[in-house]
Design a protein around this motif. Sequence first.
Motif, PDB file in Angstrom:
ATOM      1  N   LYS A 101       0.811  -1.219   0.000  1.00 45.50           N
ATOM      2  CA  LYS A 101       0.000   0.000   0.000  1.00 45.50           C
ATOM      3  C   LYS A 101       0.847   1.273   0.000  1.00 45.50           C
ATOM      4  O   LYS A 101       0.326   2.361  -0.199  1.00 45.50           O
ATOM      5  CB  LYS A 101      -0.949  -0.025   1.195  1.00 45.50           C
ATOM      6  CG  LYS A 101      -0.225  -0.124   2.517  1.00 45.50           C
ATOM      7  CD  LYS A 101      -1.212  -0.289   3.660  1.00 45.50           C
ATOM      8  CE  LYS A 101      -0.418  -0.658   4.909  1.00 45.50           C
ATOM      9  NZ  LYS A 101      -1.080  -1.148   6.018  1.00 45.50           N
ATOM     10  N   TYR A 102       2.128   1.125   0.243  1.00 50.40           N
ATOM     11  CA  TYR A 102       2.978   2.313   0.279  1.00 50.40           C
ATOM     12  C   TYR A 102       3.709   2.549  -1.038  1.00 50.40           C
ATOM     13  O   TYR A 102       4.496   3.467  -1.160  1.00 50.40           O
ATOM     14  CB  TYR A 102       3.990   2.200   1.415  1.00 50.40           C
ATOM     15  CG  TYR A 102       3.360   1.937   2.750  1.00 50.40           C
ATOM     16  CD1 TYR A 102       2.227   2.656   3.151  1.00 50.40           C
ATOM     17  CD2 TYR A 102       3.874   0.983   3.614  1.00 50.40           C
ATOM     18  CE1 TYR A 102       1.630   2.414   4.374  1.00 50.40           C
ATOM     19  CE2 TYR A 102       3.283   0.738   4.840  1.00 50.40           C
ATOM     20  CZ  TYR A 102       2.159   1.457   5.215  1.00 50.40           C
ATOM     21  OH  TYR A 102       1.576   1.228   6.421  1.00 50.40           O
ATOM     22  N   ASP A 103       3.439   1.695  -2.016  1.00 50.46           N
ATOM     23  CA  ASP A 103       4.154   1.780  -3.286  1.00 50.46           C
ATOM     24  C   ASP A 103       4.146   3.172  -3.902  1.00 50.46           C
ATOM     25  O   ASP A 103       5.162   3.648  -4.384  1.00 50.46           O
ATOM     26  CB  ASP A 103       3.556   0.799  -4.296  1.00 50.46           C
ATOM     27  CG  ASP A 103       4.407  -0.450  -4.361  1.00 50.46           C
ATOM     28  OD1 ASP A 103       5.448  -0.464  -3.682  1.00 50.46           O
ATOM     29  OD2 ASP A 103       4.036  -1.387  -5.074  1.00 50.46           O
ATOM     30  N   LEU A 104       2.978   3.790  -3.865  1.00 47.14           N
ATOM     31  CA  LEU A 104       2.850   5.106  -4.486  1.00 47.14           C
ATOM     32  C   LEU A 104       3.845   6.093  -3.871  1.00 47.14           C
ATOM     33  O   LEU A 104       4.526   6.842  -4.576  1.00 47.14           O
ATOM     34  CB  LEU A 104       1.420   5.631  -4.315  1.00 47.14           C
ATOM     35  CG  LEU A 104       1.235   7.068  -4.783  1.00 47.14           C
ATOM     36  CD1 LEU A 104       1.280   7.149  -6.303  1.00 47.14           C
ATOM     37  CD2 LEU A 104      -0.059   7.655  -4.256  1.00 47.14           C
ATOM     38  N   LEU A 105       3.940   6.054  -2.528  1.00 48.38           N
ATOM     39  CA  LEU A 105       4.841   6.990  -1.848  1.00 48.38           C
ATOM     40  C   LEU A 105       6.297   6.714  -2.218  1.00 48.38           C
ATOM     41  O   LEU A 105       7.073   7.632  -2.478  1.00 48.38           O
ATOM     42  CB  LEU A 105       4.651   6.895  -0.331  1.00 48.38           C
ATOM     43  CG  LEU A 105       3.284   7.342   0.179  1.00 48.38           C
ATOM     44  CD1 LEU A 105       3.115   7.008   1.656  1.00 48.38           C
ATOM     45  CD2 LEU A 105       3.099   8.836  -0.032  1.00 48.38           C
ATOM     46  N   TYR A 106       6.655   5.432  -2.258  1.00 47.08           N
ATOM     47  CA  TYR A 106       8.028   5.087  -2.645  1.00 47.08           C
ATOM     48  C   TYR A 106       8.312   5.543  -4.082  1.00 47.08           C
ATOM     49  O   TYR A 106       9.380   6.076  -4.377  1.00 47.08           O
ATOM     50  CB  TYR A 106       8.265   3.578  -2.539  1.00 47.08           C
ATOM     51  CG  TYR A 106       8.346   3.056  -1.125  1.00 47.08           C
ATOM     52  CD1 TYR A 106       9.308   3.531  -0.241  1.00 47.08           C
ATOM     53  CD2 TYR A 106       7.479   2.061  -0.676  1.00 47.08           C
ATOM     54  CE1 TYR A 106       9.390   3.053   1.056  1.00 47.08           C
ATOM     55  CE2 TYR A 106       7.553   1.567   0.621  1.00 47.08           C
ATOM     56  CZ  TYR A 106       8.509   2.061   1.490  1.00 47.08           C
ATOM     57  OH  TYR A 106       8.597   1.584   2.756  1.00 47.08           O
ATOM     58  N   THR A 107       7.346   5.322  -4.961  1.00 47.95           N
ATOM     59  CA  THR A 107       7.529   5.696  -6.358  1.00 47.95           C
ATOM     60  C   THR A 107       7.738   7.202  -6.496  1.00 47.95           C
ATOM     61  O   THR A 107       8.631   7.663  -7.202  1.00 47.95           O
ATOM     62  CB  THR A 107       6.292   5.278  -7.182  1.00 47.95           C
ATOM     63  OG1 THR A 107       6.043   3.901  -6.919  1.00 47.95           O
ATOM     64  CG2 THR A 107       6.516   5.478  -8.665  1.00 47.95           C
ATOM     65  N   LEU A 108       6.895   7.961  -5.796  1.00 45.55           N
ATOM     66  CA  LEU A 108       7.018   9.417  -5.845  1.00 45.55           C
ATOM     67  C   LEU A 108       8.381   9.873  -5.352  1.00 45.55           C
ATOM     68  O   LEU A 108       9.029  10.717  -5.964  1.00 45.55           O
ATOM     69  CB  LEU A 108       5.929  10.047  -4.979  1.00 45.55           C
ATOM     70  CG  LEU A 108       4.583  10.218  -5.652  1.00 45.55           C
ATOM     71  CD1 LEU A 108       3.533  10.647  -4.643  1.00 45.55           C
ATOM     72  CD2 LEU A 108       4.699  11.268  -6.743  1.00 45.55           C
ATOM     73  N   ASN A 109       8.806   9.307  -4.224  1.00 45.92           N
ATOM     74  CA  ASN A 109      10.103   9.689  -3.672  1.00 45.92           C
ATOM     75  C   ASN A 109      11.230   9.361  -4.642  1.00 45.92           C
ATOM     76  O   ASN A 109      12.180  10.124  -4.798  1.00 45.92           O
ATOM     77  CB  ASN A 109      10.349   8.970  -2.343  1.00 45.92           C
ATOM     78  CG  ASN A 109       9.521   9.564  -1.220  1.00 45.92           C
ATOM     79  OD1 ASN A 109       9.030  10.681  -1.337  1.00 45.92           O
ATOM     80  ND2 ASN A 109       9.361   8.824  -0.135  1.00 45.92           N
ATOM     81  N   GLU A 110      11.113   8.215  -5.275  1.00 43.68           N
ATOM     82  CA  GLU A 110      12.145   7.787  -6.232  1.00 43.68           C
ATOM     83  C   GLU A 110      12.214   8.775  -7.405  1.00 43.68           C
ATOM     84  O   GLU A 110      13.301   9.220  -7.799  1.00 43.68           O
ATOM     85  CB  GLU A 110      11.788   6.367  -6.703  1.00 43.68           C
ATOM     86  CG  GLU A 110      12.818   5.695  -7.563  1.00 43.68           C
ATOM     87  CD  GLU A 110      14.192   5.594  -6.905  1.00 43.68           C
ATOM     88  OE1 GLU A 110      15.181   5.771  -7.639  1.00 43.68           O
ATOM     89  OE2 GLU A 110      14.275   5.370  -5.672  1.00 43.68           O
ATOM     90  N   ARG A 111      11.057   9.158  -7.913  1.00 42.91           N
ATOM     91  CA  ARG A 111      11.034  10.112  -9.031  1.00 42.91           C
ATOM     92  C   ARG A 111      11.615  11.462  -8.604  1.00 42.91           C
ATOM     93  O   ARG A 111      12.384  12.086  -9.330  1.00 42.91           O
ATOM     94  CB  ARG A 111       9.581  10.311  -9.515  1.00 42.91           C
ATOM     95  CG  ARG A 111       8.991   9.122 -10.253  1.00 42.91           C
ATOM     96  CD  ARG A 111       9.440   9.060 -11.706  1.00 42.91           C
ATOM     97  NE  ARG A 111       9.038  10.211 -12.503  1.00 42.91           N
ATOM     98  CZ  ARG A 111       7.885  10.318 -13.161  1.00 42.91           C
ATOM     99  NH1 ARG A 111       7.009   9.323 -13.126  1.00 42.91           N
ATOM    100  NH2 ARG A 111       7.602  11.397 -13.870  1.00 42.91           N
ATOM    101  N   ALA A 112      11.227  11.901  -7.419  1.00 44.39           N
ATOM    102  CA  ALA A 112      11.721  13.189  -6.918  1.00 44.39           C
ATOM    103  C   ALA A 112      13.242  13.135  -6.749  1.00 44.39           C
ATOM    104  O   ALA A 112      13.948  14.063  -7.146  1.00 44.39           O
ATOM    105  CB  ALA A 112      11.043  13.537  -5.594  1.00 44.39           C
ATOM    106  N   ALA A 113      13.741  12.032  -6.202  1.00 41.71           N
ATOM    107  CA  ALA A 113      15.191  11.912  -5.969  1.00 41.71           C
ATOM    108  C   ALA A 113      15.952  12.017  -7.283  1.00 41.71           C
ATOM    109  O   ALA A 113      16.986  12.692  -7.369  1.00 41.71           O
ATOM    110  CB  ALA A 113      15.502  10.584  -5.278  1.00 41.71           C
TER     111      ALA A 113
END
Length: 558
Positions: A101-113
């Motif tokens: 359920k946290y995938d979206l947050l990880y994905t966003l952080n990865e893109r931002a990084a």
Amino acid sequence: MASEDVLNEIRSRCNIVDIVSNYVSLKKTGKNWMGRCPFHEERTPSFTVNQEKQLFHCFGCGEGGDLFSFLMKIEKRTFPEAVKLLADSLNIRLDETKGDKYDLLYTLNERAAKFYNKLLFEKEGSHGLAYLLERGIKRETIEEFRLGYASAGFEALKTLLRKDFSEKELFLAGLLRQGSKGMFDWVQNRIIFPIADRYGKITGFGARALDEAMPKYINTKETPIYNKSRVLYGLNKASETIREKREVILVEGYIDVIMSHQYGFKNVVATCGTALTESHTSLIRGVDSVILAFDQDIAGKHATERSINILAKEGKNIYVLLFKKKDIAELLKDEGEDGFKKAYLEKREFLEFSLDIATSKDKKDGLAYLLPIIKQIEEPIKRQSFIKDASEKMNIDEGIIISSIKGIGPGFSDHLSSRERGHLSAEKQLLKLMLEDEEICLWLTKEIDQSLFSNPLSKEVFLSLKEALYSEGVFGVDRLAGKVTEPARKLISALITETTIPGDKYQMAEECIRTMKKTFLKDKRALLQKEINQRQKNGEDVREQLRCYQQLEMEVRL
Ligand SMILES: [Zn+2]
């Protein structure tokens, strides 16, 4: 859902002994590995790991299973989440039909990084890059830690990510802030430090100002995957060496960690802009020794004292690094590897260090500071010799020290003055009311702020109640148990089992808050009094302070 093939591949490539060693200090005894159980409190090890069968079992509490069940239990994850953690760390691709359920947050952080990192090497970020190089960080280290630059504009990140995500999602991840004219990027013109969990997934960001913006360092807000008291910066890079050496070096800042790794000291991590908490220590439970290498200023010294108090309870060997530079980053930049090694070789045992602190205070305060530390020394001979040293250095009779130790009982209210105890019982009472009644809990999480709690455990329980209510929308003591540290869990169960005092709950809660607010104000007043005395001694103007004092005086009486 992961296929049996994937599970088998994970099993064949992971060793349960290595995984468990991240959390438990294991020693080999015969065929098995033994340690102190992370799932219940114990002094003598009854937790065993069998490498051959890849299973663990605790003879104390009966907990047991394979590496997936271990991770589920210790990281509080579901089975698919535990599988995903391991698969990701081994670069095994999973069938992504059902991510966690946290995938979206990880994905966003990865893109931002990625975006921040790219910008650092473009013209816009050039002064950020110059700053990092000036601090002594090499280009390859910058890449390794994925450092970045946040644009001075207000919508750079938003514009990029809005193509694929909604503003609300970006806001939830802490990457946008709400302004009066809409959402905008959470930071401007800052160096960005991506913060990863043990498995290398980015959970949040730290950001350092490149101009006069205050505060100098900020973090993304807390999200379901980012809680700053539960993350150690650099742990993803340091984890393996920490496990091998059974030793961790704690520093204060991001750059301290980065420079240490650059110079080959790989077991270095930092708390991210916060004091060490018991939740942090649960991340490094597998080590035997902790070395504190905080900044060499007053604030760093206080942080060291506080950390010692927390770590001593865990029964670790604790050392303190002392050196003649501002921080570890500066030591490495100026003196390189040798400077660090020298400081390391000259590290002081925490008891010696504590004794120095105690002798720098007056006798009464010094003794009060030492008592809880003495209590933690388990070996009688070590304890006796420490008491002797303390008695000589502080010029206090040994008998007085010993009888003072006997005067303090074990448990929750260790070394607290009676006034503090009064406050504590108001805090406890308030938490009890919250635990018993959802409506009261809802009301209080809005009504008061955690700063009102003086005891860190009470604060933790309060925050976890708040978190459970708001991020998950559920109220239930049973849901809470898995989300807090062992001492907090004990406090919760103690509070629940205590007899309920009959009466109007709202009235009682208000009474508690009044008491807590008073203590808060009184503490503030005492601090101010100290400042006034000091200023008067120095012949400085105290009119402003006296005005504040009178104001406080009035508030206390209300
Ligand atoms: Zn156990």
